[in-house]
Motif scaffolding. Structure first.
Motif, PDB file in Angstrom:
ATOM      1  N   LEU A  31       0.829  -1.207   0.000  1.00  0.00           N
ATOM      2  CA  LEU A  31       0.000   0.000   0.000  1.00  0.00           C
ATOM      3  C   LEU A  31       0.864   1.258   0.000  1.00  0.00           C
ATOM      4  CD1 LEU A  31      -2.888  -0.858   2.478  1.00  0.00           C
ATOM      5  CD2 LEU A  31      -3.061  -0.499   0.023  1.00  0.00           C
ATOM      6  N   LEU A  32       1.914   1.261   0.805  1.00  0.00           N
ATOM      7  CA  LEU A  32       2.818   2.417   0.832  1.00  0.00           C
ATOM      8  C   LEU A  32       3.521   2.602  -0.508  1.00  0.00           C
ATOM      9  CD1 LEU A  32       4.470   2.254   4.362  1.00  0.00           C
ATOM     10  CD2 LEU A  32       2.814   3.898   3.511  1.00  0.00           C
ATOM     11  N   LEU A  33       3.942   1.512  -1.107  1.00  0.00           N
ATOM     12  CA  LEU A  33       4.586   1.586  -2.414  1.00  0.00           C
ATOM     13  C   LEU A  33       3.616   2.112  -3.468  1.00  0.00           C
ATOM     14  CD1 LEU A  33       7.213   0.959  -3.927  1.00  0.00           C
ATOM     15  CD2 LEU A  33       6.290  -1.323  -4.377  1.00  0.00           C
ATOM     16  N   TRP A  34       2.393   1.632  -3.444  1.00  0.00           N
ATOM     17  CA  TRP A  34       1.362   2.080  -4.369  1.00  0.00           C
ATOM     18  C   TRP A  34       1.102   3.576  -4.188  1.00  0.00           C
ATOM     19  CZ3 TRP A  34      -4.372   0.182  -3.886  1.00  0.00           C
ATOM     20  CH2 TRP A  34      -5.099   0.569  -5.007  1.00  0.00           C
ATOM     21  N   GLN A  35       1.024   4.050  -2.952  1.00  0.00           N
ATOM     22  CA  GLN A  35       0.810   5.470  -2.686  1.00  0.00           C
ATOM     23  C   GLN A  35       1.996   6.300  -3.151  1.00  0.00           C
ATOM     24  OE1 GLN A  35      -2.023   7.048  -1.404  1.00  0.00           O
ATOM     25  NE2 GLN A  35      -0.893   8.825  -2.115  1.00  0.00           N
ATOM     26  N   ALA A  36       3.214   5.815  -2.965  1.00  0.00           N
ATOM     27  CA  ALA A  36       4.406   6.548  -3.391  1.00  0.00           C
ATOM     28  C   ALA A  36       4.438   6.717  -4.904  1.00  0.00           C
ATOM     29  CB  ALA A  36       5.660   5.829  -2.908  1.00  0.00           C
ATOM     30  N   VAL A  37       4.085   5.687  -5.636  1.00  0.00           N
ATOM     31  CA  VAL A  37       4.049   5.782  -7.110  1.00  0.00           C
ATOM     32  C   VAL A  37       2.968   6.770  -7.541  1.00  0.00           C
ATOM     33  CG1 VAL A  37       3.496   4.487  -9.203  1.00  0.00           C
ATOM     34  CG2 VAL A  37       5.041   3.505  -7.512  1.00  0.00           C
ATOM     35  N   ALA A  38       1.786   6.687  -6.950  1.00  0.00           N
ATOM     36  CA  ALA A  38       0.701   7.612  -7.297  1.00  0.00           C
ATOM     37  C   ALA A  38       1.074   9.051  -6.968  1.00  0.00           C
ATOM     38  CB  ALA A  38      -0.583   7.213  -6.570  1.00  0.00           C
ATOM     39  N   SER A  39       1.739   9.270  -5.853  1.00  0.00           N
ATOM     40  CA  SER A  39       2.161  10.627  -5.477  1.00  0.00           C
ATOM     41  C   SER A  39       3.225  11.150  -6.433  1.00  0.00           C
ATOM     42  CB  SER A  39       2.700  10.638  -4.052  1.00  0.00           C
ATOM     43  OG  SER A  39       1.683  10.307  -3.147  1.00  0.00           O
ATOM     44  N   GLY A  40       4.137  10.304  -6.831  1.00  0.00           N
ATOM     45  CA  GLY A  40       5.157  10.722  -7.797  1.00  0.00           C
ATOM     46  C   GLY A  40       4.555  11.117  -9.129  1.00  0.00           C
ATOM     47  N   ILE A  41       3.609  10.335  -9.614  1.00  0.00           N
ATOM     48  CA  ILE A  41       2.936  10.659 -10.875  1.00  0.00           C
ATOM     49  C   ILE A  41       2.173  11.972 -10.739  1.00  0.00           C
ATOM     50  CG2 ILE A  41       1.054   9.932 -12.404  1.00  0.00           C
ATOM     51  CD1 ILE A  41       2.041   7.031 -11.920  1.00  0.00           C
ATOM     52  N   THR A  42       1.499  12.169  -9.619  1.00  0.00           N
ATOM     53  CA  THR A  42       0.745  13.399  -9.377  1.00  0.00           C
ATOM     54  C   THR A  42       1.659  14.615  -9.378  1.00  0.00           C
ATOM     55  OG1 THR A  42      -0.921  12.217  -8.111  1.00  0.00           O
ATOM     56  CG2 THR A  42      -0.747  14.581  -7.745  1.00  0.00           C
ATOM     57  N   ILE A  43       2.782  14.519  -8.701  1.00  0.00           N
ATOM     58  CA  ILE A  43       3.712  15.649  -8.631  1.00  0.00           C
ATOM     59  C   ILE A  43       4.277  15.971 -10.008  1.00  0.00           C
ATOM     60  CG2 ILE A  43       5.981  16.332  -7.745  1.00  0.00           C
ATOM     61  CD1 ILE A  43       5.147  14.890  -5.116  1.00  0.00           C
TER      62      ILE A  43
END
Length: 130
Positions: A31-43
């Motif tokens: 879940l943390l890895l999934w959130q980190a990827v989504a946050s990176g794409i968003t930024i």
């Protein structure tokens, strides 16, 4: 009594028990890895949107056109929501464009994403071309 002691010392099923005990940690890590990827794409997408909007503003000096470009680049998704594009009043040719958006947590249900979200602000500086 002897049979009970033998059953307790038997290691049959211990691998399954260890797997069950470790599984929540693996799920939390995913879940943390999934959130980190989504946050990176968003930024990255937010920075791209403000850069493109600043280019449009530099050429046209039209905040509405620049806002449309930023809004189209960010798009509409569950993970990020466009909030605002703004170019504060400036003197001379220098300006700073700002894009604000909300970034929802991926593993939170859709109904709660408005409450459980982070507001991001990205800016880009430029010069009006005349």
């Amino acid at each position: 009594m002897l049979q009970l002691r033998k059953k307790i010392q038997e290691e049959k099923g211990s691998a399954t028990l260890e797997f069950i005990m470790v599984m929540p940690y693996y799920l939390f890590f995913m879940l943390l890895l999934w959130q980190a990827v989504a946050s990176g794409i968003t930024i990255m997408q937010a920075q791209s949107a403000v850069n493109e909007a600043a280019k449009i503003y530099a050429v046209t000096k039209n905040e509405f056109e620049a806002k449309e470009v930023a809004e189209n680049i960010i798009g509409h998704s569950d993970i990020m929501t466009f909030e605002q594009f703004h170019v504060p009043p400036h003197s001379g040719k220098e300006f700073t464009a700002e894009v604000k958006l909300k970034h929802g947590l991926v593993f939170v249900p859709k109904e709660w994403r408005n409450v459980a979200s982070v507001e991001l602000t990205h800016s880009a500086s430029g010069r009006v071309i005349e």
